[in-house]
Design an enzyme around this catalytic site. Sequence first.
Site, PDB file in Angstrom:
ATOM      1  N   GLY A  39      -6.632  67.494 100.358  1.00 56.62           N
ATOM      2  CA  GLY A  39      -6.076  66.451  99.508  1.00 56.62           C
ATOM      3  C   GLY A  39      -6.446  65.055  99.954  1.00 56.62           C
ATOM      4  N   ARG A  75      -2.599  69.188  94.743  1.00 60.05           N
ATOM      5  CA  ARG A  75      -2.733  67.947  95.524  1.00 60.05           C
ATOM      6  C   ARG A  75      -4.194  67.556  95.778  1.00 60.05           C
ATOM      7  NH1 ARG A  75      -2.084  72.200  98.650  1.00 60.05           N
ATOM      8  NH2 ARG A  75      -3.157  72.394 100.648  1.00 60.05           N
ATOM      9  N   LYS A  88     -15.697  73.853  99.845  1.00 67.16           N
ATOM     10  CA  LYS A  88     -15.249  72.526  99.445  1.00 67.16           C
ATOM     11  C   LYS A  88     -16.369  71.493  99.564  1.00 67.16           C
ATOM     12  CE  LYS A  88     -10.342  73.177 100.400  1.00 67.16           C
ATOM     13  NZ  LYS A  88      -9.180  72.780 101.222  1.00 67.16           N
ATOM     14  N   ASP A 132      -5.765  68.611 109.207  1.00 62.70           N
ATOM     15  CA  ASP A 132      -4.326  68.866 109.245  1.00 62.70           C
ATOM     16  C   ASP A 132      -3.895  69.603 110.508  1.00 62.70           C
ATOM     17  OD1 ASP A 132      -5.289  71.395 108.831  1.00 62.70           O
ATOM     18  OD2 ASP A 132      -4.171  71.778 106.977  1.00 62.70           O
ATOM     19  N   CYS A 177      -5.319  55.681 122.236  1.00 59.28           N
ATOM     20  CA  CYS A 177      -6.073  56.611 121.394  1.00 59.28           C
ATOM     21  C   CYS A 177      -5.111  57.675 120.871  1.00 59.28           C
ATOM     22  CB  CYS A 177      -7.218  57.243 122.177  1.00 59.28           C
ATOM     23  SG  CYS A 177      -6.682  58.395 123.484  1.00 59.28           S
ATOM     24  N   CYS A 191       0.115  70.593 109.310  1.00 58.93           N
ATOM     25  CA  CYS A 191       0.769  70.248 108.051  1.00 58.93           C
ATOM     26  C   CYS A 191       0.883  71.448 107.127  1.00 58.93           C
ATOM     27  CB  CYS A 191      -0.016  69.133 107.343  1.00 58.93           C
ATOM     28  SG  CYS A 191      -0.136  67.606 108.283  1.00 58.93           S
ATOM     29  N   CYS A 250      -4.625  57.657 130.873  1.00 63.45           N
ATOM     30  CA  CYS A 250      -4.988  58.604 129.823  1.00 63.45           C
ATOM     31  C   CYS A 250      -6.320  59.261 130.163  1.00 63.45           C
ATOM     32  CB  CYS A 250      -5.092  57.885 128.464  1.00 63.45           C
ATOM     33  SG  CYS A 250      -5.735  58.941 127.133  1.00 63.45           S
TER      34      CYS A 250
END
Length: 254
Positions: A39, A75, A88, A132, A177, A191, A250
């Site tokens: 989406g 979506r 896709k 996602d 980051c 998600c 980090c």
Amino acid sequence: MLNKDDIRRYSRQLLLEEIDEHGQQNLFNAHAVVIGLGGLGSLVARFLVGAGVGAGAGSLTLVDGDVVDISNLHRQASFNETYLGDLKTWALHCELNKVNPAVNLAIKSQFADETNLPDIVSAATCVIDCTDSISTRMEINRACVKAQIPLFITAASGLSWQSVNLPCGNSETSCGCYHCLVSQIKVDESCSSHGILGPVVGMAACHQATQALLFLAKRHLTKIQWGEYIVGNAINGTTNSFHLPPLPNCEVCQ
């Protein structure tokens, strides 16, 4: 110099001082990489193609190994039932060619991972993360920091969306980051396990595409905010944000 056809096609954005003729040339010559063509990615790519990203010496690279499924269509507005079962990358390539055939489109029908990301991002002006999965985002972040390529990350879940622009060492702006972000706040692993309303994805995609286009037009001279983690609420139309500081020691960006 822009020709008459260019001026006619891009006339409305050329009127913006944030784009103008010089910015349009930058859009033509940019190499943007969109990773994840669901989406978010399919809409972001549509806006980039419409704006002329990669219509000159540049290109737009589309990266995804997934196929179109009927559960996507509520979506993922760039696809329809005629593409069910198709890759896709191929389906979006077909649709984007109808919008702006001058754009140089490249497709990589594969899922991004630590083995192929260095090659995928190597020549990019910027990378647009529309995936996602937190683990995939971590790998994209690592590759962009190593190559010092600006990264635009956006996600949508439920009735909210989140976004952050990361310079990845390619700016004097002091911010962390994506690894710094997930080390400091809780981020859902995927998600795909949550509900989502189609227009919320559209809201997120519009924000992400806008940020990327403003950067591609004027690079680091643009006025977009780097390192600002934004959370949008689609129910009440509000946004909240905080600056993402670098995490001391980090392992990715410090």
